[in-house]
Design a protein around this motif. Structure first.
Motif, PDB file in Angstrom:
ATOM      1  N   THR A   1     -60.510  -3.412  -5.978  1.00 45.29           N
ATOM      2  CA  THR A   1     -61.262  -4.262  -5.060  1.00 45.29           C
ATOM      3  C   THR A   1     -61.528  -3.544  -3.738  1.00 45.29           C
ATOM      4  N   GLY A   2     -61.082  -2.319  -3.606  1.00 47.18           N
ATOM      5  CA  GLY A   2     -61.304  -1.529  -2.395  1.00 47.18           C
ATOM      6  C   GLY A   2     -60.453  -0.283  -2.480  1.00 47.18           C
ATOM      7  N   GLY A   3     -60.379   0.450  -1.378  1.00 47.76           N
ATOM      8  CA  GLY A   3     -59.510   1.627  -1.337  1.00 47.76           C
ATOM      9  C   GLY A   3     -60.169   2.866  -1.914  1.00 47.76           C
ATOM     10  N   ARG A   4     -59.397   3.935  -1.978  1.00 47.67           N
ATOM     11  CA  ARG A   4     -59.948   5.241  -2.353  1.00 47.67           C
ATOM     12  C   ARG A   4     -60.315   5.352  -3.830  1.00 47.67           C
ATOM     13  N   ILE A   5     -59.808   4.449  -4.657  1.00 47.79           N
ATOM     14  CA  ILE A   5     -60.144   4.518  -6.085  1.00 47.79           C
ATOM     15  C   ILE A   5     -61.657   4.358  -6.277  1.00 47.79           C
ATOM     16  N   ILE A   6     -62.312   3.632  -5.367  1.00 47.12           N
ATOM     17  CA  ILE A   6     -63.744   3.356  -5.521  1.00 47.12           C
ATOM     18  C   ILE A   6     -64.551   4.654  -5.603  1.00 47.12           C
ATOM     19  N   GLY A   7     -64.305   5.576  -4.674  1.00 46.66           N
ATOM     20  CA  GLY A   7     -65.024   6.853  -4.685  1.00 46.66           C
ATOM     21  C   GLY A   7     -64.808   7.596  -5.996  1.00 46.66           C
ATOM     22  N   HIS A   8     -63.565   7.601  -6.470  1.00 44.74           N
ATOM     23  CA  HIS A   8     -63.272   8.299  -7.728  1.00 44.74           C
ATOM     24  C   HIS A   8     -63.968   7.623  -8.903  1.00 44.74           C
ATOM     25  N   LEU A   9     -64.074   6.297  -8.850  1.00 50.57           N
ATOM     26  CA  LEU A   9     -64.738   5.570  -9.941  1.00 50.57           C
ATOM     27  C   LEU A   9     -66.240   5.834  -9.947  1.00 50.57           C
ATOM     28  N   VAL A  10     -66.830   5.962  -8.752  1.00 50.68           N
ATOM     29  CA  VAL A  10     -68.267   6.245  -8.665  1.00 50.68           C
ATOM     30  C   VAL A  10     -68.572   7.548  -9.411  1.00 50.68           C
ATOM     31  N   ASP A  11     -67.691   8.547  -9.257  1.00 50.88           N
ATOM     32  CA  ASP A  11     -67.876   9.810  -9.980  1.00 50.88           C
ATOM     33  C   ASP A  11     -67.484   9.678 -11.451  1.00 50.88           C
ATOM     34  N   GLY A  12     -66.390   8.953 -11.677  1.00 53.25           N
ATOM     35  CA  GLY A  12     -65.756   8.997 -12.994  1.00 53.25           C
ATOM     36  C   GLY A  12     -66.339   8.058 -14.034  1.00 53.25           C
ATOM     37  N   LEU A  13     -66.766   6.861 -13.625  1.00 56.83           N
ATOM     38  CA  LEU A  13     -67.219   5.878 -14.624  1.00 56.83           C
ATOM     39  C   LEU A  13     -68.378   6.377 -15.494  1.00 56.83           C
ATOM     40  N   PRO A  14     -69.387   7.076 -14.909  1.00 59.39           N
ATOM     41  CA  PRO A  14     -70.499   7.536 -15.768  1.00 59.39           C
ATOM     42  C   PRO A  14     -70.141   8.765 -16.606  1.00 59.39           C
ATOM     43  N   ASP A  15     -68.950   9.325 -16.421  1.00 59.69           N
ATOM     44  CA  ASP A  15     -68.587  10.589 -17.062  1.00 59.69           C
ATOM     45  C   ASP A  15     -67.736  10.352 -18.313  1.00 59.69           C
ATOM     46  N   PRO A  16     -68.260  10.688 -19.504  1.00 61.28           N
ATOM     47  CA  PRO A  16     -67.517  10.402 -20.741  1.00 61.28           C
ATOM     48  C   PRO A  16     -66.201  11.171 -20.856  1.00 61.28           C
ATOM     49  N   GLU A  17     -66.016  12.217 -20.046  1.00 63.24           N
ATOM     50  CA  GLU A  17     -64.774  12.996 -20.111  1.00 63.24           C
ATOM     51  C   GLU A  17     -63.631  12.332 -19.334  1.00 63.24           C
ATOM     52  N   THR A  18     -63.984  11.510 -18.345  1.00 66.46           N
ATOM     53  CA  THR A  18     -62.959  10.903 -17.485  1.00 66.46           C
ATOM     54  C   THR A  18     -62.271   9.734 -18.188  1.00 66.46           C
ATOM     55  N   THR A  19     -60.975   9.577 -17.920  1.00 65.93           N
ATOM     56  CA  THR A  19     -60.253   8.400 -18.398  1.00 65.93           C
ATOM     57  C   THR A  19     -59.898   7.528 -17.204  1.00 65.93           C
ATOM     58  N   VAL A  20     -60.150   6.227 -17.325  1.00 61.51           N
ATOM     59  CA  VAL A  20     -59.661   5.280 -16.323  1.00 61.51           C
ATOM     60  C   VAL A  20     -58.526   4.510 -16.983  1.00 61.51           C
ATOM     61  N   LEU A  21     -57.342   4.613 -16.383  1.00 63.93           N
ATOM     62  CA  LEU A  21     -56.159   3.995 -16.985  1.00 63.93           C
ATOM     63  C   LEU A  21     -55.666   2.837 -16.117  1.00 63.93           C
ATOM     64  N   PHE A  22     -55.796   1.624 -16.640  1.00 63.82           N
ATOM     65  CA  PHE A  22     -55.282   0.460 -15.914  1.00 63.82           C
ATOM     66  C   PHE A  22     -53.799   0.285 -16.234  1.00 63.82           C
ATOM     67  N   VAL A  23     -53.013   0.028 -15.192  1.00 59.63           N
ATOM     68  CA  VAL A  23     -51.564  -0.087 -15.401  1.00 59.63           C
ATOM     69  C   VAL A  23     -51.036  -1.462 -15.007  1.00 59.63           C
ATOM     70  N   GLY A  24     -51.969  -2.393 -14.755  1.00 63.98           N
ATOM     71  CA  GLY A  24     -51.536  -3.742 -14.407  1.00 63.98           C
ATOM     72  C   GLY A  24     -52.625  -4.729 -14.778  1.00 63.98           C
ATOM     73  N   HIS A  25     -52.260  -5.995 -14.766  1.00 65.94           N
ATOM     74  CA  HIS A  25     -53.198  -7.066 -15.083  1.00 65.94           C
ATOM     75  C   HIS A  25     -54.381  -7.045 -14.116  1.00 65.94           C
ATOM     76  N   GLN A  26     -55.598  -7.211 -14.633  1.00 65.97           N
ATOM     77  CA  GLN A  26     -56.805  -7.263 -13.796  1.00 65.97           C
ATOM     78  C   GLN A  26     -57.310  -8.705 -13.758  1.00 65.97           C
ATOM     79  N   SER A  27     -57.248  -9.327 -12.591  1.00 64.73           N
ATOM     80  CA  SER A  27     -57.639 -10.740 -12.475  1.00 64.73           C
ATOM     81  C   SER A  27     -59.139 -10.920 -12.662  1.00 64.73           C
ATOM     82  N   VAL A  28     -59.491 -12.096 -13.167  1.00 61.78           N
ATOM     83  CA  VAL A  28     -60.901 -12.447 -13.351  1.00 61.78           C
ATOM     84  C   VAL A  28     -61.627 -12.324 -12.011  1.00 61.78           C
ATOM     85  N   GLY A  29     -62.814 -11.728 -12.044  1.00 58.51           N
ATOM     86  CA  GLY A  29     -63.621 -11.627 -10.832  1.00 58.51           C
ATOM     87  C   GLY A  29     -63.403 -10.328 -10.065  1.00 58.51           C
ATOM     88  N   THR A  30     -62.387  -9.546 -10.421  1.00 64.88           N
ATOM     89  CA  THR A  30     -62.165  -8.285  -9.710  1.00 64.88           C
ATOM     90  C   THR A  30     -62.993  -7.171 -10.357  1.00 64.88           C
TER      91      THR A  30
END
Ligand SMILES: [Zn+2]
Length: 450
Positions: free
Chosen positions: A340-369
């Motif tokens: 919902t904010g913080g430095r992860i956003i910049g990394h996601l902007v680069d990483g989400l469109p890239d099929p080589e990158t892995t995004v690993l969630f380590v906790g529950h993601q609430s609806v709407g986030t």
């Protein structure tokens, strides 16, 4: 056999009452009044998640309290503290030293997020310092003017977390706070040794996972991490981990260093790119006296799980930016935990469109986030809007299960079973369905009357 009561605000005591002011049938906004021994004790001063702490009305019963006792430093237990002090409330605040330190970090962060002027933040922190009285575990203390004692007991949830035992001539009350899973990394387990020289009139206990049984073992967690990290290493790719700063980040580091130590993963660079996560990790490192046996043994053998060779910290925002252009296999741990904010956003902007990158969630993601939206788009297709850009989700989206910081129903029942001579139990800090399920579970096992 104790009477167990769900979703109830007021519980009578021989010389007073316990009144839940929040978290009666939800998981957030923990706040209770315990009136005993001639004093009004406020236990926790939480904020309901998602609400602006400044705009939420603080109950009058909170402002009437003679003292505040804090179980631990998560915002849903302390988030309304700035508002309480802002109202001119100037009485003592009791908590463990580690909880005080974590409170400072997380409240400063949340006030910053709410764009509070620096001057006000400094004034709040100074006022907090003036009012706080830190207590060690298992040492009985007195609240000025109260006929009785308060004692903080280890709750094994996050660093400094406590259950609080309140004893007067006539009443004995135990407030569980949030209870951590037995055998969790780093921290000692919740206290299981209680005096049995007199009845416990009331136990108020959390039921976040009152309906659940945790299925994942440490080995399950390590096997998943091992697969994801080795795969990224082979492809010289990045693993982005959105992580909560308090507790989750440190546990994650513990597992990663354990896998390196066992030579199950290579010494892949791990970037701790979260200013708050870094501050909290440093607080953990200063509090080794609170670690469990296993972690202390590891440190004695030269393996500090929160400070291993391939771990590096990213302090400045511009270094975080530089990290985005760094090639090669790397794990990046950054906040916020639900994107919902913080430095992860910049990394996601680069990483989400890239099929080589892995995004690993380590906790529950609430609806709407944003975190939940990424999971949804990964399954159903579509794009996600982030930092002004419309992004496809081509990255590998993974979830690491089993890192819960709360006891499941069997663990909760075992904790309750460790307390002798309990007369009444009030459930809180759980959805109504979780409380009802836990009550049924306790009845099935003969712990509560049918
Ligand atoms: Zn908590």
């Amino acid at each position: 056999m104790p009477e167990i009561v769900a979703c109830t605000a007021v519980h009578p005591l021989p010389d007073g009452e316990v009144r839940l002011l929040g978290a009666i049938d939800v998981v957030t906004g923990s706040m209770s009044r315990v009136d005993v021994g001639g004093k009004r004790l406020l236990v926790d001063c939480g904020v309901t998640q998602g609400r602006d702490p400044k705009r939420r009305e603080l109950p009058e019963q909170a402002k009437e309290a003679d003292a505040l006792l804090l179980t631990h430093g998560h915002l849903d237990h302390i988030g309304s503290l700035p508002q309480l002090l802002d109202s001119g409330w100037d009485r003592p605040i009791f908590c463990t030293r580690a909880t005080y330190e974590i409170c400072r970090i997380s409240l400063e962060d949340s006030l910053n997020m709410a764009r509070t002027p620096d001057r006000e933040i400094t004034a709040f922190l100074r006022q907090f310092e003036r009012q706080v009285r830190t207590l060690a575990y298992d040492v009985a203390a007195t609240v000025p003017g109260m006929h009785g004692t308060i004692t903080f007991r280890d709750a094994g949830h996050i660093l400094g977390s406590a259950s609080i035992e309140i004893v007067t001539d006539k009443s004995r009350v135990i407030m569980s706070g949030d209870l951590g899973r037995p055998n969790s990394p780093i921290l000692r387990d919740a206290n299981r040794v209680w005096k049995d020289d007199r009845d416990v009139d009331m136990v108020i206990m959390e039921t976040t996972y009152g309906a659940r049984s945790h299925e994942h073992t440490h080995e399950d967690i390590e096997r998943t991490l091992e697969r994801i990290v080795n795969d990224a290493w082979k492809r010289r790719a990045k693993v982005l981990i959105p992580a909560f700063a308090i507790g989750r980040t440190q546990v994650l580091l513990w597992f990663l260093s354990d896998l390196v130590e066992q030579k199950r993963i290579p010494e892949i660079p791990v970037a701790l790119d979260t200013p708050m996560g870094l501050l909290v990790t440093e607080t953990y490192k200063r509090a080794k006296r609170l670690y469990d046996r296993e972690t202390l043994d590891r440190i004695q053998h030269g393996d500090d799980p929160l400070d291993f060779d391939s771990l590096f910290v990213v302090r400045r925002g511009k270094d975080s930016f530089r990290l985005r252009n760094t090639e090669g296999a790397m794990i990046i741990i950054a906040g916020s935990g639900m994107c919902t904010g913080g430095r992860i956003i910049g990394h996601l902007v680069d990483g989400l469109p890239d099929p080589e990158t892995t995004v690993l969630f380590v906790g529950h993601q609430s609806v709407g986030t944003t975190g939940r939206r990424i999971q949804e788009v990964a399954e159903a297709g579509g794009t996600i809007r982030l930092d002004g850009e419309e992004l496809p989700v081509r990255a590998r989206i993974e979830t690491l299960r089993g890192l819960s910081a709360h006891m499941d129903r069997a663990e909760l029942l075992a904790w309750l079973g460790s307390i002798p001579r309990v007369k009444r139990v009030g459930l809180n800090h759980g959805e109504a369905t979780a409380q009802a399920a836990f009550l049924e579970y306790a009845k099935e096992r003969g712990v509560a009357p049918r």
